[in-house]
Every structure is written in C-alpha cells, then in structure tokens.
Design an enzyme around this catalytic site. Structure first.
Site, PDB file in Angstrom:
ATOM      1  N   ASN A  48       0.838  -1.193   0.000  1.00  0.00           N
ATOM      2  CA  ASN A  48       0.000   0.000   0.000  1.00  0.00           C
ATOM      3  C   ASN A  48       0.875   1.246   0.000  1.00  0.00           C
ATOM      4  OD1 ASN A  48       0.552  -0.844   2.764  1.00  0.00           O
ATOM      5  ND2 ASN A  48      -0.953   0.637   3.480  1.00  0.00           N
ATOM      6  N   GLU A  50       0.292   5.310   0.654  1.00  0.00           N
ATOM      7  CA  GLU A  50      -0.620   6.370   1.070  1.00  0.00           C
ATOM      8  C   GLU A  50      -0.181   7.713   0.514  1.00  0.00           C
ATOM      9  OE1 GLU A  50      -2.015   4.271   5.239  1.00  0.00           O
ATOM     10  OE2 GLU A  50      -0.781   6.073   5.359  1.00  0.00           O
ATOM     11  N   GLU A  61      -3.082  -4.711  -3.018  1.00  0.00           N
ATOM     12  CA  GLU A  61      -3.625  -5.625  -4.024  1.00  0.00           C
ATOM     13  C   GLU A  61      -3.641  -4.985  -5.405  1.00  0.00           C
ATOM     14  OE1 GLU A  61      -4.706  -4.774  -0.980  1.00  0.00           O
ATOM     15  OE2 GLU A  61      -6.366  -6.074  -0.391  1.00  0.00           O
ATOM     16  N   CYS A  92     -10.268  -4.686   0.121  1.00  0.00           N
ATOM     17  CA  CYS A  92     -11.372  -3.722   0.169  1.00  0.00           C
ATOM     18  C   CYS A  92     -12.255  -3.910  -1.073  1.00  0.00           C
ATOM     19  CB  CYS A  92     -10.833  -2.293   0.242  1.00  0.00           C
ATOM     20  SG  CYS A  92     -10.130  -1.680  -1.308  1.00  0.00           S
ATOM     21  N   CYS A  95     -10.510  -3.099  -4.450  1.00  0.00           N
ATOM     22  CA  CYS A  95      -9.571  -4.148  -4.864  1.00  0.00           C
ATOM     23  C   CYS A  95     -10.317  -5.391  -5.350  1.00  0.00           C
ATOM     24  CB  CYS A  95      -8.633  -4.497  -3.715  1.00  0.00           C
ATOM     25  SG  CYS A  95      -7.442  -3.180  -3.377  1.00  0.00           S
TER      26      CYS A  95
END
Length: 135
Positions: A48, A50, A61, A92, A95
C-alpha cells in the site's frame, strides 16, 4: 508457454510479508503487502502507498495487479494479502472489483496470527459487475 505453477500458499504469503515492509503508510500506520500469482507462474508483489490527499492512496492488491498488467500478465490464479493485524486482512471493495476484472475465479489467501482464511473472489464479491455484464 510456461507450465502452470503449483499453488504454494506459503511462497505467496512469504512474498507478501517481504513486500509489506516496503509499504508507505505514514498516516494509517497500517502496512499491507500482497503477492499475486500469474497464470505464467510469476509472482507480482505490491504494497500500500498512502498520500496526504487520502483518496489518492493505492492498496497493496491493486499495486500488485497494476504491476502485473504493466508487465503483460493478464490472468491470475491466487493472491495472498498480509498485514500486521492479528486477524486476516481482506481486500477492500475497490480491490475486489479490480481483481474481478481480470480474475473472477482467483483464490484469495488471508493469513492472520491465529488463523488463515482461504477463499475465492466469487465468495467475497457475489453478483459481481464485470466485463461480462457489459455484453
């Protein structure tokens, strides 16, 4: 054509764990790693990333999927998703939708400290909207 790669959850989980350490998560402190197994047998990893403008963040993902796509892979067999959470970390909704675009039958492996959940995207995203919906 490459031989089908035998699904080895342990190798996918290890690749995802290694990549999780590369995550850029200064705001949430929630680092996630993903390892995506292509039909070719190659593993693509993602973490990930941010951003101060929160909506511009990208999940692990999707990072893995986009990396695979940019390298020419279009079919996927499995994905492992790891975090430091004691519970398994599920993808999520965004994804799930991106995975559905390319791999509606993909296996999803979510290890946690006490248990590992192995399921399919079809179970995580029933009645999915995808390319076949547009025909």
């Amino acid at each position: 054509m490459a031989k089908p790669y035998p699904l080895n959850p342990k190798s996918l989980i290890e690749a995802a764990q290694k990549t999780r350490n590369k995550a850029y998560a200064p705001y949430s402190k929630f680092k996630v790693g993903a390892a995506l197994l292509g039909k070719s047998g190659k593993i693509y990893t993602g973490c990930n990333v941010e951003n101060a403008s929160y909506g511009l963040a990208c999940c692990a993902e999707r990072s893995a999927v986009f990396k695979a796509l940019s390298e020419g892979e279009r079919e996927f067999r499995a994905i492992a998703i790891v975090s430091d959470s004691p519970e398994p970390t599920a993808p999520c909704g965004a994804c799930r939708q991106v995975l559905n675009e390319f791999a509606p039958d993909i296996s999803v492996i979510m290890p946690g400290k006490k248990r590992t959940i192995k399921t399919t995207l079809k179970k995580l995203l029933p009645f999915a909207f995808g390319p076949k919906s547009l025909k």
